[in-house]
Design an enzyme around this catalytic site. Structure first.
Site, PDB file in Angstrom:
ATOM      1  N   GLU A  20       9.043  31.680  21.010  1.00 31.33           N
ATOM      2  CA  GLU A  20       8.572  32.765  20.104  1.00 31.33           C
ATOM      3  C   GLU A  20       7.145  33.197  21.244  1.00 31.33           C
ATOM      4  O   GLU A  20       6.172  32.521  21.263  1.00 31.33           O
ATOM      5  CB  GLU A  20       7.959  32.261  18.905  1.00 31.33           C
ATOM      6  CG  GLU A  20       7.632  33.175  17.763  1.00 31.33           C
ATOM      7  CD  GLU A  20       5.927  33.580  17.802  1.00 31.33           C
ATOM      8  OE1 GLU A  20       5.697  34.670  18.583  1.00 31.33           O
ATOM      9  OE2 GLU A  20       5.090  32.788  17.452  1.00 31.33           O
ATOM     10  N   CYS A  31      -0.112  36.247  16.568  1.00 30.28           N
ATOM     11  CA  CYS A  31       1.128  36.555  17.033  1.00 30.28           C
ATOM     12  C   CYS A  31       1.824  37.930  16.597  1.00 30.28           C
ATOM     13  O   CYS A  31       2.357  38.473  17.228  1.00 30.28           O
ATOM     14  CB  CYS A  31       2.139  35.221  16.642  1.00 30.28           C
ATOM     15  SG  CYS A  31       1.704  33.716  17.344  1.00 30.28           S
TER      16      CYS A  31
END
Length: 574
Positions: A286, A320
């Site tokens: 990720e 994120c």
């Protein structure tokens, strides 16, 4: 209904243990750190390289040290975790739920303590800590406790006419030791996120925290270990690694590791992938994001401005799925800037805790990593040099001593500017005009990025918004909302392109922490598979091929005549 009834009975008839986790003064009190600010935050102690120095990024005060672990330290942790997992994999789902419920009970009764420690480590206001650290963690525990067992039950599969006498299913077997390498932006949630799913799947979990967020790992680790101990389990099942590159490489190259989940930058993700290739260790990456928020011409600005503000400035933009590009349709572009700029200028920035003379009443805190201030500054300067308009901010806050970058608004941002393409990870709103309110051009601008993590679109028509958003090359999309997908923990989380691959969260993420084993058994004991004589060794040269060809005709020829010919061929050559 039966499954959830069983859960209700379990919850009503069991008592969740209460754990006591002693806290140090800096953890337990807002003003619990003594000492002056340092001029330079040296990560390594020059007198003792076995220790990592830890600092409050808002005050630049020294707050403690963490061990700079060696490869040997990591090896010892992994061996203990492997041994603990051998027993843990035999536990029932109810036993695993009880550990998670114990953690949950502690969290809900110590929200402010957890937020204080997170704020001291990462510089975020307590409200941001509740939203990004606590709410997300509690929802994940709730979801995994409710659905984890259901998602990990054997999944029965259809067999087809040729194998109609068989039963087939997939079972989800614990992998072993999961390594979760986490960034520094949300120290509590990042330290526990993969522990929750990893434990439910029957695994041990060894986390590696960032060297810039190592101080809080001790407190958060004590919570996890105590939850295991009070329920009679080996505390070595969960461990935290602190240190620099040596410890990270040791984790990624160890044959004791069964899967790696890495969250961080794309360049480091590539290095992790190279290291994992040594043992063909599977991994989830990720990585970076350049998330977009689209505001179409038919939105009501008063309704969407709070989402834009939250998306750009929560945790000082260190998210994120933080909004890194705001695409605004031309017909509302000027009015959007007229309304948003005063809101950004009004943001209160400073120390998020009432300490060192501050009152803690702030909207926007500090940034965590010293180097990131320089990165954000360079991106802003490049954009202005190439024609962007700087409305406010654009520099390190001169009135504050910590690592504060002023909340910034840039408009007129174009694809030629570095800030359009590179991840900022700071409190900067970059506004891009969508000319002529053109939906096609909007999609082109969204997809003109090497990243593809999350996206959102706001519009007066949900159906149109969904149709446009489904053309975005991103792993996640929300329509008329921002980041709500992460509070729906039944959904997978992850991206495409330079944002990585693989998923965590949801049924996909939980099952990804297991060995997916395919099982086939006889449905009826007296009916078994046998090898027909024409194809048994030695093969009957005259009948073997006609027999197998007849099988193909019987099962896969769509015409009745073809199937009849297949039956006759089997009779003739059988």
């Amino acid at each position: 209904l039966i499954y959830h009834t069983k859960l209700w009975i379990e919850y009503l008839t069991t008592n969740v243990p209460t754990i006591d986790v002693p806290m140090k003064e800096a953890e337990a009190q807002d003003d619990g750190v003594k000492g002056d600010a340092v001029n330079k935050m040296e990560l390594l102690d020059p007198k003792d390289p076995t220790k990592i120095n830890c600092f409050d990024p808002s005050t630049k005060q020294f707050i403690g040290q963490a061990k700079n672990m060696t490869a040997q330290d990591v090896q010892e942790i992994l061996v203990k975790a492997k041994e603990a997992q051998e027993e843990w994999k035999k536990t029932t789902f109810a036993q695993r739920r009880m550990v998670l419920r114990t953690i949950q009970k502690y969290v809900v009764h110590h929200v402010e303590d957890i937020c204080r420690v997170s704020a001291r480590e990462s510089g975020k206001p307590k409200v941001d800590a509740v939203m990004g650290e606590v709410l997300t963690t509690c929802e994940k525990i709730r979801t995994i406790c409710e659905f984890g067992e259901l998602w990990l039950r054997p999944s029965h599969r259809p067999t087809g006419p040729m194998m109609m006498h068989k039963s087939a299913w997939v079972e989800y077997v614990p992998l072993g030791v999961i390594v979760a390498i986490a960034p520094w932006n949300y120290p509590f949630h990042n330290s526990i996120n993969h522990v929750i799913s990893g434990l439910m799947a029957g695994n041990a979990v060894v986390g590696k925290v960032s060297e810039h967020a190592s101080w809080s790992a001790d407190y958060f680790g004590r919570i996890l270990r105590q939850a295991l101990v009070v329920n009679g389990h080996n505390p070595n099942l969960v461990a935290t690694v602190t240190g620099l590159a040596e410890s990270g490489v040791a984790l990624c190259t160890s044959p004791l590791v069964d899967k790696i989940i890495f969250t961080g930058s794309t360049p480091i993700g590539r290095k992790v992938m190279e290291s994992a290739a040594k043992n063909l260790t599977p991994l989830v990456l990720e990585l970076g994001g350049k998330d977009v928020m689209v505001l179409r011409h038919d939105v009501k600005l008063a309704n969407v401005l709070p989402f834009v503000m939250r998306g750009c400035y929560q945790n000082s933009g260190q998210n994120c799925v933080g909004v890194e590009r705001v695409l605004v349709y031309e017909s509302i572009y000027d009015e959007f800037l007229k309304q948003i700029v005063p809101k950004v200028k009004a943001l209160r920035q400073g120390n998020p805790l009432p300490s060192c003379g501050a009152d803690g009443k702030v909207d926007c805190g500090s940034m965590i990593m010293p180097r990131q201030l320089e990165i954000v500054q360079a991106l802003v300067e490049d954009a202005v040099k190439k024609g962007a308009t700087l409305h406010c901010g654009g520099k390190v806050n001169p009135g504050l001593n910590g690592q504060f970058f002023e909340p910034t608004v840039l408009s007129g941002v174009t694809p030629e500017m570095d800030i359009f393409n590179q991840e900022v990870f700071g409190p900067v709103m970059t506004v891009v005009k969508v000319p002529n309110d053109d939906d096609t051009e909007c999609v082109r601008l969204v997809n003109k990025s090497e990243f593809g993590l999350g996206s959102s679109i706001f519009t007066g028509n949900d159906a149109e918004g969904l149709a446009i958003g489904q053309q975005f090359r991103t792993g996640m999309l929300t329509v008329n909302d921002y980041a709500s997908n992460y509070l729906i923990q039944s959904l997978p989380f992850g991206g495409v392109k330079e944002s990585g691959f693989g998923r965590f969260a949801g049924i996909e993420g939980l099952r990804a922490l297991c060995l997916e084993r395919a099982i086939v058994v006889d449905k009826i004991p007296l009916i078994k598979t046998s090898i027909p004589t024409p194809i048994d060794y030695p093969i009957d040269i005259a009948k073997g091929f006609p027999f197998t060809e007849s099988l193909v005709q019987l099962f896969y020829n769509e015409s009745i005549i073809g199937k009849i010919k297949g039956i006759l061929g089997l009779i003739k050559n059988g």
